[in-house]
Write an enzyme that holds these catalytic residues in place. Sequence first.
Site, PDB file in Angstrom:
ATOM      1  N   ASN A  95      48.846  46.865  20.819  1.00  0.00           N
ATOM      2  CA  ASN A  95      47.514  47.412  21.046  1.00  0.00           C
ATOM      3  C   ASN A  95      47.212  48.372  19.905  1.00  0.00           C
ATOM      4  OD1 ASN A  95      45.270  47.529  23.082  1.00  0.00           O
ATOM      5  ND2 ASN A  95      45.698  49.719  22.857  1.00  0.00           N
ATOM      6  N   GLU A  99      27.599  30.504  36.709  1.00  0.00           N
ATOM      7  CA  GLU A  99      27.986  31.666  37.541  1.00  0.00           C
ATOM      8  C   GLU A  99      26.751  32.532  37.848  1.00  0.00           C
ATOM      9  OE1 GLU A  99      31.479  33.936  36.063  1.00  0.00           O
ATOM     10  OE2 GLU A  99      30.161  35.681  36.019  1.00  0.00           O
ATOM     11  N   HIS A 137      29.902  27.871  31.847  1.00  0.00           N
ATOM     12  CA  HIS A 137      30.517  28.313  33.105  1.00  0.00           C
ATOM     13  C   HIS A 137      29.850  29.611  33.573  1.00  0.00           C
ATOM     14  CE1 HIS A 137      33.200  31.140  35.175  1.00  0.00           C
ATOM     15  NE2 HIS A 137      33.769  30.092  35.759  1.00  0.00           N
ATOM     16  N   ASN A 138      29.695  30.549  32.649  1.00  0.00           N
ATOM     17  CA  ASN A 138      29.089  31.831  33.022  1.00  0.00           C
ATOM     18  C   ASN A 138      27.610  31.678  33.369  1.00  0.00           C
ATOM     19  OD1 ASN A 138      31.618  32.832  32.364  1.00  0.00           O
ATOM     20  ND2 ASN A 138      30.803  34.653  31.375  1.00  0.00           N
ATOM     21  N   SER A 152      38.676  32.351  32.493  1.00  0.00           N
ATOM     22  CA  SER A 152      37.875  32.845  33.618  1.00  0.00           C
ATOM     23  C   SER A 152      38.741  33.186  34.804  1.00  0.00           C
ATOM     24  CB  SER A 152      36.838  31.800  34.047  1.00  0.00           C
ATOM     25  OG  SER A 152      36.121  32.298  35.168  1.00  0.00           O
ATOM     26  N   GLY A 153      38.280  34.161  35.552  1.00  0.00           N
ATOM     27  CA  GLY A 153      38.960  34.523  36.781  1.00  0.00           C
ATOM     28  C   GLY A 153      39.086  36.026  36.944  1.00  0.00           C
ATOM     29  N   ALA A 181      43.769  45.916  27.035  1.00  0.00           N
ATOM     30  CA  ALA A 181      42.901  46.346  28.136  1.00  0.00           C
ATOM     31  C   ALA A 181      43.247  45.436  29.319  1.00  0.00           C
ATOM     32  CB  ALA A 181      41.446  46.231  27.731  1.00  0.00           C
ATOM     33  N   VAL A 182      42.553  45.580  30.408  1.00  0.00           N
ATOM     34  CA  VAL A 182      43.042  44.949  31.633  1.00  0.00           C
ATOM     35  C   VAL A 182      43.258  43.430  31.521  1.00  0.00           C
ATOM     36  CG1 VAL A 182      40.742  44.856  32.661  1.00  0.00           C
ATOM     37  CG2 VAL A 182      42.748  44.813  34.128  1.00  0.00           C
ATOM     38  N   MET A 183      42.347  42.718  30.835  1.00  0.00           N
ATOM     39  CA  MET A 183      42.507  41.259  30.737  1.00  0.00           C
ATOM     40  C   MET A 183      43.738  40.897  29.895  1.00  0.00           C
ATOM     41  SD  MET A 183      40.309  39.560  32.534  1.00  0.00           S
ATOM     42  CE  MET A 183      40.207  37.888  31.885  1.00  0.00           C
ATOM     43  N   GLY A 184      43.893  41.579  28.754  1.00  0.00           N
ATOM     44  CA  GLY A 184      45.033  41.310  27.880  1.00  0.00           C
ATOM     45  C   GLY A 184      46.345  41.666  28.555  1.00  0.00           C
ATOM     46  N   LYS A 212      32.973  27.736  28.315  1.00  0.00           N
ATOM     47  CA  LYS A 212      33.075  29.005  29.064  1.00  0.00           C
ATOM     48  C   LYS A 212      31.703  29.662  29.188  1.00  0.00           C
ATOM     49  CE  LYS A 212      34.396  32.427  31.394  1.00  0.00           C
ATOM     50  NZ  LYS A 212      34.365  33.790  31.000  1.00  0.00           N
TER      51      LYS A 212
HETATM   52  C1  6PG Z   1      34.847  35.111  34.394  1.00  0.00           C
HETATM   53  C2  6PG Z   1      33.634  36.002  34.304  1.00  0.00           C
HETATM   54  C3  6PG Z   1      33.868  37.050  33.254  1.00  0.00           C
HETATM   55  C4  6PG Z   1      32.953  38.237  33.376  1.00  0.00           C
HETATM   56  C5  6PG Z   1      31.537  37.928  33.046  1.00  0.00           C
HETATM   57  C6  6PG Z   1      30.552  38.841  33.709  1.00  0.00           C
HETATM   58  O1  6PG Z   1      34.635  33.913  34.209  1.00  0.00           O
HETATM   59  O2  6PG Z   1      35.940  35.595  34.637  1.00  0.00           O
HETATM   60  O3  6PG Z   1      32.516  35.255  33.971  1.00  0.00           O
HETATM   61  O4  6PG Z   1      33.819  36.416  32.028  1.00  0.00           O
HETATM   62  O5  6PG Z   1      33.080  38.811  34.606  1.00  0.00           O
HETATM   63  O6  6PG Z   1      31.415  38.091  31.664  1.00  0.00           O
HETATM   64  O7  6PG Z   1      29.368  38.684  33.049  1.00  0.00           O
HETATM   65  P1  6PG Z   1      28.185  39.695  33.163  1.00  0.00           P
HETATM   66  O8  6PG Z   1      28.728  41.074  32.928  1.00  0.00           O
HETATM   67  O9  6PG Z   1      27.277  39.246  32.083  1.00  0.00           O
HETATM   68  O10 6PG Z   1      27.632  39.538  34.536  1.00  0.00           O
END
Ligand code: 6PG
Length: 473
Positions: free
Chosen positions: A32, A189, A185-186, A128-129, A11-14, A182
């Site tokens: 995949n 966020e 971190h979220n 993250s990113g 998927a997009v991240m992978g 992580k």
């Molecule tokens: C990151 C983001 C990523 C994702 C979040 C969004 O660090 O790249 O945090 O992990 O966008 O999971 O979280 P919610 O959908 O819970 O807002």
Amino acid sequence: QKARIGVTGLAVMGRNLARNLARHGHPVAVHNRTSARTKALVEEFGGEGTFLPAETPERFVESLERPRRLVVMVKAGGPTDAVIDEFAPLLEPGDMIVDGGNANFADTRRREAALRERGIHFVGTGVSGGEEGALLGPSIMPGGSAESYEALGPLLEDISAKVDGTPCCVHVGPDGAGHFVKMVHNGIEYADMQLIAEAYDLLRHAAGLAPAEIAEVFRTWNTGRLESYLIEITAEVLAHTDASTGKPFVDVVLDQAEQKGTGRWTVQTALDLGVPVGGIAEAVFARSVSGHAALREAARGLPGPSRTVMAGSGFADAVEKALYASKIVAYAQGFHEIQAGSAEYGWNIDLGAMATIWRGGCIIRARFLDRIRAAYEADPETPTLLTDDHFAEAVGDAQGAWREVVAAAARIGVPAPGFSTALAYYDSLRADRLPAALTQGQRDFFGAHTYRRTDRDGSFHTLWGGDRTEAGA
Ligand code: 6PG
């Protein structure tokens, strides 16, 4: 030719992580569950580097050089367990499974322990990113064994974001440490986003500015100490006009914020660890409140003050101060949680290193993180960021404006749970005495729960139902 590393789950991240590896010259095996995605990736981006597509798990594993480095980029939870169950039997001692999803750190600890028994390194890794970060350089937070980091670290550091030449990737600590960090971190966020949202709401309703004007305010802030990715994209979102209606985009989006769970886990874990993270909790609750449509509908007509535009000039500056001070509190709370998690699980996490790898690549990347790095460099044992010289001075300078903003929000009826809880936390920490003494008295009154005294050691109980003498040892 063998691949240096493999990615399953495209998927997009992978997909973007695999492309990032290939673009850095690392031959990467790709797999995949449904092979159409694998084909599409190689067709579209095959020119970017060396991809070794595999249709089956067996072929995928065979195409990896040893020790095998296998990156799993699938949904957290059940799908991750399913992939592990599928691949682990094909691996040998010394091989590594890297889970780059947003897994719960408790799951990571469980998986790491189970795979360790079979000699396989399980490396729960925070990434993250977003999409763009995965492709152009994310912030990477790997847990797992030190031995696994020796084999993986150089690769991960190579594809991570860099700030002043320093990679935004470091070995966080054993087993679930990477996913724990992580998660926090979220949580931060969420808090950061909530504070920004409150700043917007106040500028709109207390200062009467239009979204496009507020975008300009955020652009200005982004040239100062608040400079960050989240402030930058806030300006973009606020300046955007909806094509179909011609209205500000922010006015046509349904005001119900969603969440996938990492913010909630941060708060649940903080409760278990006994760490006060009100700023993060209020951010999670604010999303929750927004989503309760029926409840909000029922309460819509309740009386409140008239929302007259009242703020004069200088209000935006006051909001900037409230935002900066509240942001310091949110980060102080998040770092406190990391410190507590590290102590609880024996991870030995270097807090300054976490600030360092968050300076680039990740969603909360900000100029401010360099200050946090410096704070931990000056005193690795600092009990809270709030007492660091720089932050103490900044909050001290901001506190008058901060109080004005919280008071203005209450007066005009604009909810500001993030600003308010941050200020309450600050005032709680700096208080000489807290009313917790009264709470203790009440507990002793109704349940003989005992209390400690300020002037003597031991625990005491007053005979509330009797002659009110004190018993104690
Ligand atoms: C990151 C983001 C990523 C994702 C979040 C969004 O660090 O790249 O945090 O992990 O966008 O999971 O979280 P919610 O959908 O819970 O807002």
